[in-house]
Design an enzyme around this catalytic site. Structure first.
Site, PDB file in Angstrom:
ATOM      1  N   ARG A  27       2.252  -6.769  13.312  1.00 27.14           N
ATOM      2  CA  ARG A  27       2.570  -5.924  11.976  1.00 27.14           C
ATOM      3  C   ARG A  27       1.527  -5.033  11.533  1.00 27.14           C
ATOM      4  NH1 ARG A  27       7.120  -7.751   9.028  1.00 27.14           N
ATOM      5  NH2 ARG A  27       6.249  -6.436   7.242  1.00 27.14           N
ATOM      6  N   ASN A 100       1.117  -6.630   1.133  1.00 28.80           N
ATOM      7  CA  ASN A 100       1.743  -6.101   2.067  1.00 28.80           C
ATOM      8  C   ASN A 100       2.590  -5.069   1.401  1.00 28.80           C
ATOM      9  OD1 ASN A 100       3.422  -4.600   4.193  1.00 28.80           O
ATOM     10  ND2 ASN A 100       4.690  -6.616   4.529  1.00 28.80           N
TER      11      ASN A 100
END
Ligand code: AGP
Length: 603
Positions: A27, A100
């Site tokens: 990610r 995030n």
């Protein structure tokens, strides 16, 4: 982008956080960091670059903490350096946080904090500083939750947060809107993570945190609330995945493993579509009248998923005689698309998290369109927004370059086209059994050895060109993206007939042109393009199932033969393998190409 984790339990927290982060590195891998609660004091450890740098940094440090949070970053606001790495900590040392997502109004919020000296250039830091302002040493758990809710209400943007408060070492707090967040439920330990692969070695019992939810985990308890602090039920789901499915096994990289799993992705996706009677609940009336459908179907996606859409558009138009429009999601969302209640919009996304695709879906819904999602993550945001979901069953895709998910996407799209054809009594050139028939061919064949002598040469070039016509054009577009993405060789795909309209100017004795030719009815036309290229002195590598064309190019890669219309399932493999081999040759890690991350959750 970015992966976040949290752990609270009995184990040594730094070890667990590193293990969790390892499986989320896909990610983002610009920097990594952890925050631990050592007897009421928040300790931060961060490092620029891959997680391994952080591991080396903390190798000989012994922490007694049993609760902590961690992060692996893909930089948006602020350079990828240690200062901007998460976790961030409030000026008073009271609160640490990993994030995030994107805080869109961070500049405005900073005005509230004029007396605070910001350390990083990130959008995230404003959140931790606000929390640091509102949460004091005297704050109890309830007050902390109230302050988190208060800050969440102030934020514009998307976020998943894991938060630690110095004087509450036995709790980790969290909140979510727009970015993924799950809770792993263990025995005497609980976890937070952005995605399932992180948790698989520890637990299969997962709670999906929904947008607008927040809460706290301790070693023994999980409490979830909405932003008004009304407690919600914990809905635990058992995940049917084993840790091996997200491990390398006998492979040295995930990309290599995932290319090899293409046939499995095909078979598994199609089997599920048939067994689950996937199209049983689709709004049939929408697909029943081809004349109505024409000009009302829109395919929207990004990157590789868009290339799967291009192929589907071509096949749908050719086989069912239905007009389809196709857009990059980043364009669709801003172009006032011509859609209405009669439209069918198909959104393709491996991750189901891509920001532009989500925004496009939201726009299409507003316009009243019937929204179909094709995604590999059933629990993703795209799935939850769509009117109808066609899941692909490629299994978790870890490498940044999408390979098996592409194969699964075209499988689902071919199945959808077959369904549309049946519904309209239209005879098309394939059925599901034919696709099953191709699975073994794809599984048993590899072009790796055939590329062997060519890779060195290809890797000396700054640019490589691809040429194809019809479906082959869409396949080489994907081949060019793969090569660019992981080997950093500039690669461009041209439609065979377009060469002489401009791009032929690039072709000279130095050039290498890879031509894909899998459609019988386009042989002559593609041979013309090859002749044009060879006349300019370039080297042509021809990839085709027509062996008799062997001498038409300086190099030839023979594909196994299946029905022309199903050749995309076969022909994509050598293109993916080429990209992989070039990355290897150049000593690059194909799983983690520079500047990229697996899911693009920001604009
Ligand atoms: C593919 O190799 C790329 N990493 C990228 O183009 C990707 O396909 C694109 O970002 C779309 O992602 P999604 O399928 O998860 O929406």
């Amino acid at each position: 982008m970015c992966g976040l984790v949290g752990y609270i339990g009995q184990k040594s927290v730094s070890d667990v956080l590193v293990q969790l982060l390892e499986r989320l590195e896909y990610r983002g891998y610009d920097s990594a960091g952890i925050a631990l609660n050592e007897n009421g004091k928040l300790i931060l450890e961060k490092s620029q670059g891959l997680l391994v740098n952080l591991c080396n940094k903390i190798e000989n440090k012994h922490f007694s903490a049993t609760s902590g949070i961690g992060h692996t970053r893909w930089a948006t606001h602020g350079k990828p350096n240690e200062r901007n790495a998460h976790p961030h900590i409030s000026e008073n040392g009271q609160v640490a946080l990993v994030h995030n997502g994107i805080i869109e109004n961070y500049n405005k919020l900073k005005n509230e904090l004029k007396d605070i000296k910001f350390i990083s250039e990130t959008d995230t830091e404003v959140v931790v500083q606000l929390l640091g302002k509102y949460i004091t040493k005297k704050s109890d758990e309830n007050h902390i939750l109230q302050q988190i809710a208060r800050v969440c209400e102030m934020i514009k943007g998307s976020y998943a947060f894991a938060i630690m408060v110095a004087h509450i070492p036995n709790k980790i707090f969290f909140a979510k809107k727009g970015s993924p967040l799950i809770i792993g439920c263990g025995k005497g330990e609980n976890f937070l993570a952005s995605d399932i692969p992180a948790l698989l070695p520890f637990t299969n019992n997962i709670i999906y945190v929904k947008d607008g939810e927040m809460g706290e985990i301790s070693a023994e308890q999980i409490k979830i609330f909405d932003f008004k602090l009304k407690q919600k039920n914990n809905i635990i789901k058992k995940i049917n995945l084993s840790p091996e499915q997200v491990m390398l096994g006998n492979y040295s990289t995930f990309m290599e493993k995932e290319i090899a799993q293409g046939s499995y992705a095909m078979q598994n996706t199609l089997e599920h579509i048939i067994k689950d009677r996937t199209f049983y609940k689709i709004k049939k009336t929408k697909f029943q009248d081809l004349s109505m459908m024409s000009s009302n179907i829109h395919i929207v996606a990004c990157g590789t998923a868009l290339h799967a859409g291009m192929l589907a558009k071509y096949v749908l138009e050719k086989e069912c005689r239905v007009g389809v429009s196709l857009d990059y999601a980043s364009e669709f969302r801003y172009k006032k698309p011509l859609i209405n209640k009669k439209s069918i919009c198909i959104f393709i996304s491996q991750s189901g998290e891509t920001a532009d695709t989500i925004a496009s879906l939201e726009l299409a819904k507003k316009c009243g369109a019937y929204c179909v999602a094709i995604t590999n993550v059933i629990t993703s945001r795209i799935s939850s927004l769509a009117d109808f979901v066609i899941p692909t069953y490629a299994g978790p895709e870890i490498a940044v370059a999408s390979t098996k998910a592409y194969v699964a996407q075209i499988t689902a799209l071919y199945a959808l086209i077959e369904f549309v054809a049946k519904l309209n009594n239209k005879k098309i050139k394939y059925n599901s059994n034919d696709i099953f028939g191709v699975v073994k061919t794809v599984e048993n064949w590899s072009a790796k050895l055939l590329w062997h002598d060519l890779i060195k040469d290809i890797c000396t070039k700054e640019s490589i060109y691809f040429v194809g016509r019809g479906v082959d054009f869409y396949l080489v577009k994907e081949g060019a993206l793969k090569l660019t993405e992981i080997s950093y060789i500039h690669a461009e795909a041209f439609a065979g007939g377009e060469l002489k309209h401009g791009s032929l100017a690039l072709i000279n004795e130095e050039a290498i042109v890879i031509v894909l030719l899998t459609q019988k009815d386009l042989i002559d036309k593609t041979l013309n393009a090859i002749a044009e290229i060879k006349t300019r002195g370039a080297t042509v590598i021809l990839i085709s199932q027509f062996e008799y064309l062997k001498n038409c190019a300086q190099h030839f890669i023979l594909l196994p033969k299946v029905k022309d219309i199903l050749m995309p399932f076969v022909a994509i493999k050598p293109l993916q393998e080429l990209a992989f081999l070039c990355a290897k040759e150049k000593n690059l890690n194909p799983d983690k190409p520079r500047n990229l991350a697996k899911s693009v959750t920001v604009e």
